[in-house]
Design a protein around this motif. Sequence first.
Motif, PDB file in Angstrom:
ATOM      1  N   TYR A  16     -83.243-108.473  -7.946  1.00 27.72           N
ATOM      2  CA  TYR A  16     -83.073-108.192  -6.068  1.00 27.72           C
ATOM      3  C   TYR A  16     -81.965-109.479  -6.027  1.00 27.72           C
ATOM      4  O   TYR A  16     -81.860-110.512  -6.928  1.00 27.72           O
ATOM      5  CB  TYR A  16     -84.597-109.497  -6.225  1.00 27.72           C
ATOM      6  CG  TYR A  16     -84.147-110.168  -4.664  1.00 27.72           C
ATOM      7  CD1 TYR A  16     -84.405-109.360  -3.065  1.00 27.72           C
ATOM      8  CD2 TYR A  16     -84.308-111.338  -4.061  1.00 27.72           C
ATOM      9  CE1 TYR A  16     -84.271-109.415  -2.185  1.00 27.72           C
ATOM     10  CE2 TYR A  16     -83.788-112.492  -2.980  1.00 27.72           C
ATOM     11  CZ  TYR A  16     -84.258-111.083  -2.008  1.00 27.72           C
ATOM     12  OH  TYR A  16     -83.708-111.558  -0.912  1.00 27.72           O
ATOM     13  N   GLN A  17     -80.769-109.245  -5.461  1.00 27.82           N
ATOM     14  CA  GLN A  17     -79.791-109.663  -4.724  1.00 27.82           C
ATOM     15  C   GLN A  17     -80.002-110.297  -3.100  1.00 27.82           C
ATOM     16  O   GLN A  17     -80.163-109.210  -2.189  1.00 27.82           O
ATOM     17  CB  GLN A  17     -78.576-108.364  -4.721  1.00 27.82           C
ATOM     18  CG  GLN A  17     -77.279-109.646  -4.691  1.00 27.82           C
ATOM     19  CD  GLN A  17     -76.311-108.141  -5.085  1.00 27.82           C
ATOM     20  OE1 GLN A  17     -76.523-108.196  -5.780  1.00 27.82           O
ATOM     21  NE2 GLN A  17     -75.458-108.074  -4.263  1.00 27.82           N
ATOM     22  N   ALA A  18     -80.506-111.300  -2.471  1.00 30.41           N
ATOM     23  CA  ALA A  18     -80.220-111.882  -1.651  1.00 30.41           C
ATOM     24  C   ALA A  18     -78.980-111.401  -0.268  1.00 30.41           C
ATOM     25  O   ALA A  18     -78.108-111.236  -1.093  1.00 30.41           O
ATOM     26  CB  ALA A  18     -80.991-112.745  -1.281  1.00 30.41           C
ATOM     27  N   ARG A  58     -77.177-110.993   7.740  1.00 30.42           N
ATOM     28  CA  ARG A  58     -78.558-110.643   8.137  1.00 30.42           C
ATOM     29  C   ARG A  58     -78.275-110.342   9.795  1.00 30.42           C
ATOM     30  O   ARG A  58     -78.749-109.617  10.398  1.00 30.42           O
ATOM     31  CB  ARG A  58     -79.265-111.730   7.116  1.00 30.42           C
ATOM     32  CG  ARG A  58     -79.884-111.629   6.154  1.00 30.42           C
ATOM     33  CD  ARG A  58     -80.944-112.129   5.950  1.00 30.42           C
ATOM     34  NE  ARG A  58     -82.556-112.159   6.628  1.00 30.42           N
ATOM     35  CZ  ARG A  58     -83.334-112.903   6.584  1.00 30.42           C
ATOM     36  NH1 ARG A  58     -83.076-113.947   5.740  1.00 30.42           N
ATOM     37  NH2 ARG A  58     -84.231-113.225   7.419  1.00 30.42           N
ATOM     38  N   ASP A  74     -84.255-108.912   3.941  1.00 32.45           N
ATOM     39  CA  ASP A  74     -83.676-109.801   3.722  1.00 32.45           C
ATOM     40  C   ASP A  74     -83.167-109.716   2.161  1.00 32.45           C
ATOM     41  O   ASP A  74     -82.294-110.852   1.685  1.00 32.45           O
ATOM     42  CB  ASP A  74     -85.103-110.233   2.592  1.00 32.45           C
ATOM     43  CG  ASP A  74     -85.740-109.170   1.667  1.00 32.45           C
ATOM     44  OD1 ASP A  74     -85.387-107.603   2.004  1.00 32.45           O
ATOM     45  OD2 ASP A  74     -87.492-109.883   1.443  1.00 32.45           O
ATOM     46  N   GLY A  75     -82.951-109.398   1.718  1.00 30.83           N
ATOM     47  CA  GLY A  75     -81.944-108.418   0.425  1.00 30.83           C
ATOM     48  C   GLY A  75     -81.968-107.668  -0.004  1.00 30.83           C
ATOM     49  O   GLY A  75     -82.177-106.597   0.497  1.00 30.83           O
ATOM     50  N   SER A 111     -83.191-101.285   0.935  1.00 34.37           N
ATOM     51  CA  SER A 111     -83.030-102.799   1.862  1.00 34.37           C
ATOM     52  C   SER A 111     -84.235-102.681   2.539  1.00 34.37           C
ATOM     53  O   SER A 111     -83.898-101.368   3.658  1.00 34.37           O
ATOM     54  CB  SER A 111     -81.610-102.610   1.745  1.00 34.37           C
ATOM     55  OG  SER A 111     -82.162-103.915   2.733  1.00 34.37           O
TER      56      SER A 111
END
Length: 359
Positions: A28-30, A36, A7-8, A2
């Motif tokens: 990909y995992q947001a 955030r 962003d993820g 990360s």
Amino acid sequence: MSGTSLDGIDAGLVDFSDGRIRLLAFHYQAFPADLRQQIHRISQPGQPVLLEDYGALDAQLGCLFAEAALALLDKAQIAPSAIKAIGSHGQTVYHAPAGCHGFSLQIGDPNRIAEITGITTIGDFRRRDISVGGQGAPLVPAFHRAVFAQTGQTTSVINIGGIANISILRHDSVLGFDTGPGNTLMDYWCQLNTGLGYDAAGAWAGTGRVDADLLKQLLDDPYFRQPPPKSTGKEYFSPAWLEQKIACYRYCKAEDIQATLCELTAGSIAGAVLEHAADSTQVLLCGGGVHNRQLMAGLAKRLAMPLLSTEEFGIVPDHVEAMAFAWLAKQTLHRLPGNLCSVTGARVPVVLGGIYPGR
């Protein structure tokens, strides 16, 4: 992995058998918006942070990293028992390597990753390099050498995340350093003025006009004149840094400032290439910044050598950094150094990271 763009999570399944380096699967995992914001809040320079908040976020991110690893394996239909190890960079919340008590902090508890997945986990890669006088960053040039170096050529690899870095690969040496802001200032300004987390493809920047005086002011920052080894982060190129720089340029439209920030990234990267790697036969580009068309055009305008995506060399630009930390984890498992003294300034090569056994 990360990164500083917040962003993820990028998770890659990498096979090192038979002496090759192959990506078998990617996930990909947001990050949720509220997460955030929490990370951004505790990363602000000069702001108080409650240890209770810091510890809880460290544990929460450890759980999320574990979930991402398991989701990756589910996608690849591979059992956790088949995996040798997880390399987890964690989420950087503060990078300040200078001075006798320099440090770099990443959160995302590797104990939880190892326990939830049952897989041995390697984390905390940066602090061992700092303990021997290094910057703790960038660490990816060693991986770039392993996958992109070509005999008889000078290849520069530019990774454009929140912060941009360069790896200069020559036949007998490697040089690397952070060139300055990548996407971080553009993302901040876009969020502030449009409510969007980033400027997709640089479209908003494309509607603005570069303010030459402001660009000169931004590029006049001492960091760009500092010789390597050097590294930086969002602690330095922060919202406060930007607000101070633009204080006398309030007449500029928001989109003009965005266009100027895009040119700042392009100009600082190109300046690093021309000063330290003018003999490059090619420049390879990776990281999220490759999707910003305005940024790519700015680099092409400044650099005469070919600009190529790492995809032309077998690795999708968005996958490079996750693969790099898998490679660094392999180095650690084999008790091999992961840092390059010519890059970080460390006194000696060292094995990076801590090992957290699985179940």
